[in-house]
Design an enzyme around this catalytic site. Sequence first.
Site, PDB file in Angstrom:
ATOM      1  N   LYS A  53       1.064  -1.130  -0.066  1.00 37.67           N
ATOM      2  CA  LYS A  53       0.083   0.070  -0.009  1.00 37.67           C
ATOM      3  C   LYS A  53       0.740   1.258   0.167  1.00 37.67           C
ATOM      4  CE  LYS A  53      -3.741  -2.542   2.109  1.00 37.67           C
ATOM      5  NZ  LYS A  53      -4.507  -2.995   3.278  1.00 37.67           N
ATOM      6  N   GLN A  97      -4.776  -1.431   9.651  1.00 38.43           N
ATOM      7  CA  GLN A  97      -4.613  -3.044   8.918  1.00 38.43           C
ATOM      8  C   GLN A  97      -5.239  -3.763   9.940  1.00 38.43           C
ATOM      9  OE1 GLN A  97      -3.505  -3.653   5.803  1.00 38.43           O
ATOM     10  NE2 GLN A  97      -4.094  -5.507   6.153  1.00 38.43           N
ATOM     11  N   ASP A 120     -10.933   2.857   3.412  1.00 46.34           N
ATOM     12  CA  ASP A 120     -10.938   1.432   3.418  1.00 46.34           C
ATOM     13  C   ASP A 120     -12.639   1.307   3.241  1.00 46.34           C
ATOM     14  OD1 ASP A 120      -9.311  -0.593   3.201  1.00 46.34           O
ATOM     15  OD2 ASP A 120      -8.809  -0.756   5.265  1.00 46.34           O
TER      16      ASP A 120
END
Length: 284
Positions: A53, A97, A120
């Site tokens: 990422k 995460q 997200d």
Amino acid sequence: MTAQLIDGNAVAKQLRAEVAERTQALKARGVTPGLAVVLVGEDPASQVYVGKKVEACQQAGLHSVLERYDASLSEADLLARVAALNEDPSIHGILVQLPLPRHIDAQKVIEAIAPAKDVDGFHVASAGALMTGTPGFWSCTPYGCIKLLESTGIELKGKHAVVIGRSNNVGKPMALMLLQKNATVTICHSATADLAAFTRQADVVVAAVGRRNTLTADMVKPGAVVIDVGMNRNDEGKLCGDVDFAGVREVAGWITPVPGGVGPMTVTMLLVNTLEAAERMAQR
Ligand code: NAP
């Protein structure tokens, strides 16, 4: 019939080039899109994902920050970091995460992210926005599947789409996105009595199960579009999806490979969402 391949690497490359171009335009106006990635603990898969990422951000010209914390970080301290990132004007997107260590309530942490920075798309505000068709952030994996479907040029309106899987991060948002694209949507799951009876009627099948060979050739309507989200290992230890690729490609009209299908799209859509977040904030 041998299905046409939907090349996730090619679609991702095109989208990332567009992100890089729009990022330059925003930078020219004095705003550099910024993503903060927060990793707690040493999970090896998570370390690989966050690395990808951050690297993708750098390649597209976005600013990125990787915050690593020991697995012993307290929930209160993580919430305090999220609160600080919410206030940081150089950060437009925040990604924590998952999975988080057991002593941390992951949902509580996600809900602490400002919805305007929830790139997200896991916050309930993002889920609610998708549900009601109002502006928000679409979660990256199903959003990537929509882009792959669009890349075929096939109109989703009026098509019957069957989604196998109903998780909060893939199956459910996938179904809502397809609905928003005017497909007629059926959601199947582990309690579905006769999965094949549904998939055989489908013009579009999205498999998001996590079990290989869930979708075999006899379960697919000739010419259907098949999107394989699954990430599994076969007997040789090689990455494979939920779809029996060799069999289904002889029946389907279009199919995504694994690897090289949905995989490259997830990080790409994270870049798209982060850029979008920065553009929205710049408009305020
Ligand atoms: P998940 O949370 O475990 O959900 C799996 C879903 O599949 C559940 O809804 C489950 O039904 C359903 N299911 C299980 N067995 C089934 C069966 N025999 N028939 C029909 N449905 C069945 O998994 P997930 O997070 O959605 O992920 C799904 C897969 O996609 C995994 O392989 C994951 O690694 C992969 N994935 C890939 C990416 C990517 O970037 N490529 C991103 C995310 C996920 P119930 O709800 O009834 O239990």
